[in-house]
Scaffold this active site. Structure first.
Site, short mmCIF file in Angstrom:
data_model
loop_
_atom_site.label_atom_id
_atom_site.label_comp_id
_atom_site.label_asym_id
_atom_site.label_seq_id
_atom_site.Cartn_x
_atom_site.Cartn_y
_atom_site.Cartn_z
N HIS A 197 38.04 38.77 39.46
CA HIS A 197 39.40 38.81 38.92
C HIS A 197 40.33 39.26 40.04
CE1 HIS A 197 42.78 39.81 36.29
NE2 HIS A 197 42.17 39.10 35.38
N ASP B 243 36.34 36.16 30.26
CA ASP B 243 35.83 34.82 29.95
C ASP B 243 34.31 34.75 29.89
OD1 ASP B 243 38.54 34.02 31.87
OD2 ASP B 243 38.33 33.35 29.80
C1 SDX Z 1 41.53 34.80 33.86
O1 SDX Z 1 45.24 36.89 36.30
C2 SDX Z 1 44.81 37.14 35.10
O2 SDX Z 1 45.11 38.17 34.53
C3 SDX Z 1 43.92 36.06 34.52
C4 SDX Z 1 43.30 36.41 33.18
C5 SDX Z 1 44.33 36.52 32.08
O3 SDX Z 1 44.02 37.15 31.07
O4 SDX Z 1 45.40 35.87 32.21
O5 SDX Z 1 42.58 37.62 33.28
C6 SDX Z 1 42.33 35.31 32.74
O6 SDX Z 1 41.93 33.83 34.47
C7 SDX Z 1 40.28 35.55 34.27
C8 SDX Z 1 39.63 34.94 35.56
C9 SDX Z 1 38.82 33.73 35.11
N1 SDX Z 1 38.32 32.96 36.28
C10 SDX Z 1 37.02 32.90 36.55
O7 SDX Z 1 36.14 33.54 35.96
C11 SDX Z 1 36.68 31.88 37.63
C12 SDX Z 1 35.73 32.53 38.65
N2 SDX Z 1 36.49 33.59 39.33
C13 SDX Z 1 37.08 33.23 40.62
O8 SDX Z 1 37.54 31.92 40.73
C14 SDX Z 1 37.96 34.35 41.19
O9 SDX Z 1 37.30 35.52 40.99
C15 SDX Z 1 39.39 34.50 40.68
C16 SDX Z 1 40.17 33.25 40.84
C17 SDX Z 1 39.40 34.94 39.26
C18 SDX Z 1 40.05 35.59 41.55
O10 SDX Z 1 40.00 35.16 42.85
P1 SDX Z 1 40.77 35.96 44.03
O11 SDX Z 1 41.26 37.28 43.57
O12 SDX Z 1 41.74 35.03 44.67
O13 SDX Z 1 39.61 36.34 44.99
P2 SDX Z 1 39.02 35.38 46.07
O14 SDX Z 1 38.88 33.99 45.49
O15 SDX Z 1 39.76 35.57 47.32
O16 SDX Z 1 37.51 35.96 46.21
C19 SDX Z 1 37.23 37.10 47.02
C20 SDX Z 1 35.78 36.89 47.43
C21 SDX Z 1 35.53 35.56 48.11
O17 SDX Z 1 34.38 35.72 48.94
P3 SDX Z 1 34.60 35.95 50.54
O18 SDX Z 1 35.45 34.79 51.02
O19 SDX Z 1 35.32 37.30 50.64
O20 SDX Z 1 33.21 35.95 51.11
O21 SDX Z 1 34.95 36.89 46.26
C22 SDX Z 1 34.32 35.61 46.12
C23 SDX Z 1 35.12 34.65 46.97
O22 SDX Z 1 34.30 33.57 47.40
N3 SDX Z 1 34.39 35.27 44.69
C24 SDX Z 1 33.37 34.76 44.00
C25 SDX Z 1 33.84 34.66 42.67
N4 SDX Z 1 35.11 35.11 42.61
C26 SDX Z 1 35.45 35.48 43.87
N5 SDX Z 1 32.13 34.38 44.38
C27 SDX Z 1 31.34 33.89 43.38
N6 SDX Z 1 31.70 33.78 42.09
C28 SDX Z 1 32.94 34.15 41.70
N7 SDX Z 1 33.30 34.03 40.44
#
Ligand code: SDX
Length: 441
Positions: free
Chosen positions: A318, A376
């Site tokens: 998140h 989720d």
């Molecule tokens: C919702 O914003 C809100 O409040 C949203 C929400 C709401 O109520 O409105 O809470 C609802 O959208 C919840 C989030 C649902 N999405 C997911 O579950 C999809 C999977 N999650 C990711 O796509 C991700 O975690 C995000 C998009 C939610 C957040 O991404 P960020 O903050 O931009 O973080 P990032 O993508 O820069 O990740 C940081 C690191 C990276 O690794 P490195 O490059 O540092 O090595 O963490 C890794 C990412 O690759 N990473 C994950 C991951 N999420 C982040 N690796 C594996 N699986 C994941 N789910």
């Protein structure tokens, strides 16, 4: 940049530049809780420079009194009330009242609000013709974006954004009609007749009946399942300046009517990184289940860690929560209740989800990146157990988030400081050049 507190107690930050440009001093504002903000609005005028923050990791786009999140300790407050207390002591319409008006309703306020919402649950009869233009197998969010936007064509009498009365009736209409439109979207996809709302049922009981009853038999509502749906709606009602809420605010800043703005929010929520994650998370669990189940979790986790695989652990991570999403804990409890009520406590999917969660919470890769289950991760299992088809999960999320979107939109419209949202850019394209005749290109 350093922050200074001048003796008149007006904290400020001064930005100095290595290129010799004159430094700029900007005020710092304190909220009631949470991080301070630096007001950079005069930065470009005084320095000719923009700030740069793709994804808005360090940017506050507005001030708001609606929802507060502390991602480090996993706290979520709606108008100051902890989500854990709201989920146990309120129903969804009380939560709507709180999010819209800022205070919990007393008995008469609650009854009046419920009456107003209930008397707006029907949609204009002509709206049912819109569905006929879609293929039966259309994704529900494609249909929902269309029919919510189409509300602008039917409710022009409540579209004047500058009239508080019209804004209030639009809020009621949207909260009241979204369940009807979502249920119609579902009925259309399975070839069953639309079911009209029933005004003697609660909001969530009415939705379950519109979804699962049919003209050929008596429909019996299950209070545990209705309560579970109500809790899903409460947990998804608002969440500060997330992507879809920011979309609604940006659309609203141009003066677009509320129905168009909410349709924009629905479109943004569809993305798998946002509201589409519950559908993606359940599909991920089903996929693991169909390819070996718990024994295959290790292989799947290895795939997630392999950057080239593009595989994400959907339902984890998140932008704000760097601790357990408080909604995920409540959703897991609801999961237990529903599965026990339905005699599915041995649900392989739920067991797989808990095994996956346990491994992820102990695995250095996820711990280092502060990746915890979000709302989720469990919501898909609950919705699946309620009989809601996977492609409809995000439409349920949109139904819940409509109150948050409309409250945030209303807050923005009523903010005297609000202007049309118009970010700038760091231009990295071609510098000016002349067009050559085609023969010379
Ligand atoms: C919702 O914003 C809100 O409040 C949203 C929400 C709401 O109520 O409105 O809470 C609802 O959208 C919840 C989030 C649902 N999405 C997911 O579950 C999809 C999977 N999650 C990711 O796509 C991700 O975690 C995000 C998009 C939610 C957040 O991404 P960020 O903050 O931009 O973080 P990032 O993508 O820069 O990740 C940081 C690191 C990276 O690794 P490195 O490059 O540092 O090595 O963490 C890794 C990412 O690759 N990473 C994950 C991951 N999420 C982040 N690796 C594996 N699986 C994941 N789910």
């Amino acid at each position: 940049m350093n922050s200074t507190v001048s003796n008149d107690n007006n904290p400020s930050a001064t930005l100095s530049f290595s290129d010799g440009s004159p430094s700029v001093t900007m005020p710092i504002y304190k909220g009631t809780i949470g991080p301070d903000v630096i007001d950079i609005r005069k930065l470009y005028g005084q320095s000719g420079k923009f700030t740069y923050d793709p994804g808005f990791l360090s940017t506050a786009a507005c001030n708001s009194s609606i929802t507060y999140i502390d991602g480090d300790i996993g706290k979520l407050l709606y108008r100051g009330y902890p989500i854990e207390q709201i989920a146990v002591n309120c129903d969804f319409l009380e939560t709507c009242y709180l999010i819209l008006h800022g205070e919990l309703p007393n008995k008469s306020q609650r009854d009046d609000f419920v009456h107003r919402v209930t008397s707006h649950t029907m949609v204009h009869e002509q709206m049912s013709t819109f569905f006929r233009g879609f293929r039966r197998d259309s994704h529900p969010m494609a249909v929902l974006v269309a029919v919510v936007g189409a509300m602008s064509a039917f409710y022009a009498d409540s579209s004047d954004v500058n009239d508080p009365q019209q804004r209030a009736i639009s809020a009621i209409r949207l909260i009241a009609k979204l369940p009807t439109l979502v249920a119609m979207t579902y009925k259309y996809s399975i070839g069953q007749p639309f079911v009209y709302p029933s005004n003697d049922l609660s909001y969530s009981a009415n939705f379950m009946r519109m979804m699962f009853s049919n003209p050929c038999e008596e429909y019996k509502s299950n209070d545990v399942l209705v309560r579970a749906l109500d809790r899903i709606l409460i947990l998804h009602a608002d969440h500060e300046q997330n992507a879809s809420t920011s979309t609604v605010r940006l659309a609203g800043s141009s003066g677009a009517n509320p129905f168009a703005c909410i349709a924009a929010g629905v479109a943004c929520l569809w993305g798998p990184a946002h509201g589409g994650a519950n559908e993606a998370a359940l599909n991920m669990l089903i996929d693991i289940q169909n390819n070996g189940g718990v024994e295959k979790i290790g292989e799947f986790i290895a795939d997630v860690k392999n950057k080239n695989s593009g595989t994400k652990l959907m339902g984890f991570g998140h932008r704000v929560y760097k601790n357990y999403d408080p909604r995920a804990k409540l959703m897991r409890e609801t999961c237990h209740e529903v599965l026990n009520e339905l005699g599915l406590h041995d649900s392989p999917l739920f067991k797989l989800a808990m095994a996956l969660e346990k491994i992820a919470l102990e695995d250095e890769y996820f711990v280092k990146r502060q990746l915890y289950p979000n709302v989720d991760f469990y919501s898909g299992i609950v919705q699946s157990a309620l009989g809601i088809p996977v492609p409809l999960f995000t439409a349920i999320f949109a139904m819940a988030r409509t109150v948050g979107w409309i409250a945030q939109w209303n807050e923005m419209i009523s903010d005297p400081e609000q202007k049309i949202g118009r970010p700038r850019q760091l231009f990295v394209g071609a510098t000016e050049r002349d067009v050559k005749p085609i023969a010379q290109r």
